[in-house]
Design a protein around this motif. Structure first.
Motif, mmCIF file in Angstrom:
data_model
loop_
_atom_site.group_PDB
_atom_site.id
_atom_site.type_symbol
_atom_site.label_atom_id
_atom_site.label_comp_id
_atom_site.label_asym_id
_atom_site.label_seq_id
_atom_site.Cartn_x
_atom_site.Cartn_y
_atom_site.Cartn_z
ATOM 1 N N SER A 4 -9.197 27.072 -34.935
ATOM 2 C CA SER A 4 -8.792 26.722 -33.579
ATOM 3 C C SER A 4 -9.994 26.777 -32.662
ATOM 4 C CB SER A 4 -7.714 27.690 -33.084
ATOM 5 O OG SER A 4 -8.291 28.941 -32.792
ATOM 6 N N ASN A 5 -9.772 26.384 -31.380
ATOM 7 C CA ASN A 5 -10.841 26.426 -30.401
ATOM 8 C C ASN A 5 -10.919 27.779 -29.715
ATOM 9 O OD1 ASN A 5 -11.649 23.742 -30.825
ATOM 10 N ND2 ASN A 5 -10.004 22.991 -29.510
ATOM 11 N N GLN A 6 -10.070 28.717 -30.089
ATOM 12 C CA GLN A 6 -10.080 30.040 -29.477
ATOM 13 C C GLN A 6 -11.184 30.893 -30.091
ATOM 14 O OE1 GLN A 6 -5.749 30.504 -30.528
ATOM 15 N NE2 GLN A 6 -5.704 31.543 -28.542
ATOM 16 N N ARG A 26 -5.015 37.896 -26.203
ATOM 17 C CA ARG A 26 -4.225 36.693 -26.440
ATOM 18 C C ARG A 26 -3.927 35.961 -25.136
ATOM 19 N NH1 ARG A 26 -2.776 36.001 -31.539
ATOM 20 N NH2 ARG A 26 -2.554 37.836 -32.901
ATOM 21 N N ARG A 29 -6.722 33.830 -23.894
ATOM 22 C CA ARG A 29 -7.082 32.712 -24.770
ATOM 23 C C ARG A 29 -8.163 33.050 -25.792
ATOM 24 N NH1 ARG A 29 -6.756 27.426 -20.691
ATOM 25 N NH2 ARG A 29 -4.629 27.820 -19.980
ATOM 26 N N TYR A 30 -8.178 34.297 -26.204
ATOM 27 C CA TYR A 30 -9.003 34.685 -27.336
ATOM 28 C C TYR A 30 -8.099 34.853 -28.542
ATOM 29 C CZ TYR A 30 -12.754 35.692 -24.033
ATOM 30 O OH TYR A 30 -13.703 35.586 -23.064
ATOM 31 N N LEU A 31 -8.706 34.864 -29.708
ATOM 32 C CA LEU A 31 -7.943 35.088 -30.931
ATOM 33 C C LEU A 31 -8.313 36.467 -31.473
ATOM 34 C CD1 LEU A 31 -5.956 33.845 -32.923
ATOM 35 C CD2 LEU A 31 -7.899 32.988 -34.227
#
Length: 213
Positions: A4-6, A26, A29-31
């Motif tokens: 993903s882009n995260q 989360r 927008r971080y993973l």
């Protein structure tokens, strides 16, 4: 590693701290990837990331050991440590010599998240530079013996005519070889060529590992 882009944030925390920061990351927008110890983090990560180590009052000693192991293996990824003990924070700052970002756990969440964002951005730049150096190293490996002969004399500042005399070739041959060098090393000007080669030679001549190694 996530597709993903995260950006990934490897979260080393326990109990309530782990749940709290997993939720915060989360929503920002971080993973978050919760692990029990920094040693569990895969070494082949190729996307920008950072490690967030959250120390509680009962995990300060294990946290110090984790930081020591991190520093001993010359880990390049950013490590951020949240701590509440002033003594632990001072000790970490001294021992890490700036290689570990120590953050007061009582700081506002927005400030901590901003520091995480900065760490991820720094890691993205590290990966960009590593990729660039990998490409540069490959270009140098493609140089021929004749390329190197001309290049070594160019570094001394000699003009084409003098280089031609040294190598017993025509001045036109030197000009063509110089143009070939700029093309192979992807330098847009003579100044850029000299700067690039000088940077590379600093590593090669002094036996230092390239930033890609």
């Amino acid at each position: 590693m996530s597709q993903s882009n995260q950006p990934d944030v490897f979260l080393v925390a326990e109990g309530e701290n782990a749940r709290q920061w997993e939720g915060q990351l989360r929503t920002s927008r971080y993973l978050p990837r919760v692990v029990r110890a920094a040693a569990e983090i895969p070494e082949d990560t190729t996307s920008p990331c950072c490690v967030l180590l959250v120390l509680s009052s009962t995990s300060e000693l294990s946290g110090l050991h984790a930081c020591a192991r991190w520093l001993s293996r010359a880990e390049e990824r950013p490590l951020l440590v949240l701590a509440t003990s002033p003594d632990v924070m001072r000790l970490l700052k001294v021992l890490s010599a700036g290689r570990v970002e120590v953050i007061d756990a009582t700081a506002p969440t927005e400030e901590i998240l901003a520091r995480i964002s900065g760490a991820v951005a720094a890691d993205a730049e590290r990966l960009r530079r590593r990729s660039a150096w990998r490409e540069i190293a490959e270009r140098f490996r493609l140089l021929t013996v004749k390329d190197r002969a001309v290049l070594d004399l160019l570094l001394t500042g000699l003009p084409n005519k003098s280089i031609a005399l040294r190598l017993s070739v025509t001045e036109r041959a030197v000009e063509m070889r110089r143009a070939s060098l700029m093309k192979k090393l992807q330098a847009k000007s003579h100044a850029e060529l000299i700067r690039l080669v000088t940077q590379y030679e600093v590593f090669a001549n002094f036996g230092l590992p390239l930033p890609i190694e």
